[in-house]
Design a protein around this motif. Structure first.
Motif, PDB file in Angstrom:
ATOM      1  N   ASN A   1       0.919  -1.016   0.025  1.00 26.18           N
ATOM      2  CA  ASN A   1       0.083  -0.085  -0.049  1.00 26.18           C
ATOM      3  C   ASN A   1       0.772   1.228   0.177  1.00 26.18           C
ATOM      4  N   GLY A   2       0.443   2.282  -0.902  1.00 25.71           N
ATOM      5  CA  GLY A   2       1.474   3.334  -0.970  1.00 25.71           C
ATOM      6  C   GLY A   2       2.562   3.309  -1.998  1.00 25.71           C
ATOM      7  N   ASP A   3       2.673   2.152  -2.502  1.00 28.19           N
ATOM      8  CA  ASP A   3       3.926   2.098  -3.466  1.00 28.19           C
ATOM      9  C   ASP A   3       3.736   2.879  -4.745  1.00 28.19           C
ATOM     10  N   HIS A   4       4.862   3.290  -5.575  1.00 26.77           N
ATOM     11  CA  HIS A   4       4.726   4.067  -6.594  1.00 26.77           C
ATOM     12  C   HIS A   4       5.472   3.097  -7.621  1.00 26.77           C
ATOM     13  N   ILE A   5       4.544   3.058  -8.685  1.00 24.05           N
ATOM     14  CA  ILE A   5       4.966   2.244  -9.864  1.00 24.05           C
ATOM     15  C   ILE A   5       4.787   2.774 -11.232  1.00 24.05           C
ATOM     16  N   ALA A   6       5.575   2.115 -12.138  1.00 22.47           N
ATOM     17  CA  ALA A   6       5.348   2.676 -13.604  1.00 22.47           C
ATOM     18  C   ALA A   6       4.930   1.089 -14.198  1.00 22.47           C
TER      19      ALA A   6
ATOM     20  N   PHE B   1      -9.753   2.548 -20.935  1.00 24.94           N
ATOM     21  CA  PHE B   1      -9.129   2.992 -19.615  1.00 24.94           C
ATOM     22  C   PHE B   1      -8.736   4.413 -19.706  1.00 24.94           C
ATOM     23  N   ASN B   2      -8.911   5.254 -18.783  1.00 23.46           N
ATOM     24  CA  ASN B   2      -8.473   6.583 -18.431  1.00 23.46           C
ATOM     25  C   ASN B   2      -8.188   6.922 -17.105  1.00 23.46           C
ATOM     26  N   ALA B   3      -7.616   7.927 -16.709  1.00 25.07           N
ATOM     27  CA  ALA B   3      -7.466   8.782 -15.476  1.00 25.07           C
ATOM     28  C   ALA B   3      -8.168   9.875 -15.595  1.00 25.07           C
ATOM     29  N   ARG B   4      -9.412  10.119 -15.500  1.00 22.63           N
ATOM     30  CA  ARG B   4      -9.944  11.350 -15.564  1.00 22.63           C
ATOM     31  C   ARG B   4     -10.864  11.450 -14.353  1.00 22.63           C
ATOM     32  N   TYR B   5     -11.117  10.515 -13.480  1.00 20.83           N
ATOM     33  CA  TYR B   5     -12.158  10.798 -12.354  1.00 20.83           C
ATOM     34  C   TYR B   5     -11.121  11.037 -11.077  1.00 20.83           C
TER      35      TYR B   5
ATOM     36  N   MET C   1      -5.481   3.003  -8.210  1.00 26.18           N
ATOM     37  CA  MET C   1      -4.365   3.517  -8.624  1.00 26.18           C
ATOM     38  C   MET C   1      -4.422   5.124  -9.143  1.00 26.18           C
ATOM     39  N   LEU C   2      -3.497   5.874  -8.543  1.00 23.38           N
ATOM     40  CA  LEU C   2      -3.668   7.365  -8.725  1.00 23.38           C
ATOM     41  C   LEU C   2      -2.655   7.911  -9.567  1.00 23.38           C
ATOM     42  N   SER C   3      -2.773   8.539 -10.623  1.00 21.85           N
ATOM     43  CA  SER C   3      -2.197   9.450 -11.359  1.00 21.85           C
ATOM     44  C   SER C   3      -1.387  10.519 -10.875  1.00 21.85           C
ATOM     45  N   ASP C   4      -0.474  11.106 -11.437  1.00 20.63           N
ATOM     46  CA  ASP C   4       0.418  12.355 -10.916  1.00 20.63           C
ATOM     47  C   ASP C   4      -0.432  13.489 -10.810  1.00 20.63           C
ATOM     48  N   HIS C   5      -1.693  13.475 -11.785  1.00 21.13           N
ATOM     49  CA  HIS C   5      -2.556  14.397 -11.842  1.00 21.13           C
ATOM     50  C   HIS C   5      -3.576  14.596 -10.785  1.00 21.13           C
ATOM     51  N   GLY C   6      -3.400  13.572  -9.844  1.00 21.53           N
ATOM     52  CA  GLY C   6      -4.629  13.499  -8.685  1.00 21.53           C
ATOM     53  C   GLY C   6      -6.030  12.781  -9.285  1.00 21.53           C
TER      54      GLY C   6
END
Length: 230
Positions: free
Chosen positions: A86-91, A162-166, A134-139
């Motif tokens: 939990n809390g790890d940063h991944i690519a 898939f997207n990271a809009r919400y 999974m949280l993006s750099d844009h929050g």
């Protein structure tokens, strides 16, 4: 606290999940109660009421623990899956050597960059049962809801992607297999609609109903500064 960042509270002679802050009504006391010999817990709210679940699956309050309806059982949620915690940063690296990238507009792309950049770093938050957010750099959270969906009114579009809009959390199911390297592993990611995150031969991020080479990613996990130092 619920998945929607609200708190379960005991107020107005009922329990609800609409609390906006931690106060007396949101304070819960847990009492061990082993009436059935299975280990159980009674939940006492801040206003002195016990949470009770009726046979028709409706919740109500009781002034005391009178029946098995006031006894609940907790499943322990794992704080890690495989080598991920939990809390790890991944690519995420595709089989073609590109990295999943979250753009400012929320779209996901597979870009071939010389090194991992900030927009390719995601933070993971475990939510149990092999699921995580999974949280993006844009929050914003990665999800398999298409851009035209109106999630606030419960309507979901027919197209998939898939997207990271919400800003709303979207639990993803992931299957992890560690490798010989401590900072890498193998991963498949499945969204709430039952489709897998996928990158096709043209490097387009899509959703797939099946799982194969295009749905297989290598995850790299380090500290954010270590990523950018590479």
């Amino acid at each position: 606290r619920t998945n929607y960042d609200k708190y379960v509270v005991d107020e107005n002679f009922r329990f609800n999940a609409d609390g906006h802050k931690i106060d007396h009504s949101a304070e819960m006391t847990f009492y061990y109660n082993d009436k059935k010999g299975e280990g159980g817990t009674a939940i006492l709210g801040g206003q002195g009421n016990y949470l009770s679940a009726r046979a028709d699956h409706e919740l109500e309050i009781r002034e005391s623990v009178e029946t098995e309806n006031e006894i609940f059982f907790f499943n322990k949620l794992s704080a890690e899956v495989g080598s991920l915690k939990n809390g790890d940063h991944i690519a995420l690296r595709t089989r073609q050597g590109r990295y999943i990238t979250a753009s400012e507009n929320g779209s996901l792309k597979a870009l071939g960059t010389h090194k991992i950049i900030q927009w390719q770093i995601f933070t993971i938050f475990m939510c149990g049962d092999g699921k995580f957010n999974m949280l993006s750099d844009h929050g914003k959270y990665v999800s398999d809801f298409h851009g035209f969906d109106n999630r606030s009114h419960g309507r979901r579009g027919k197209r998939s992607g898939f997207n990271a809009r919400y800003e709303e959390k979207s639990p993803l199911v992931f299957e992890v297999q560690a490798t010989e390297r401590a900072d890498e592993g193998s991963i498949f990611i499945c969204g709430e609609k039952g489709e897998y995150l996928s990158v096709d031969d043209n490097h387009v991020v899509r959703a797939s109903e099946t799982r194969g080479e295009n749905e297989h990613f290598t995850y790299i996990h380090k500290t954010p500064s270590s990523f950018l130092d590479v």
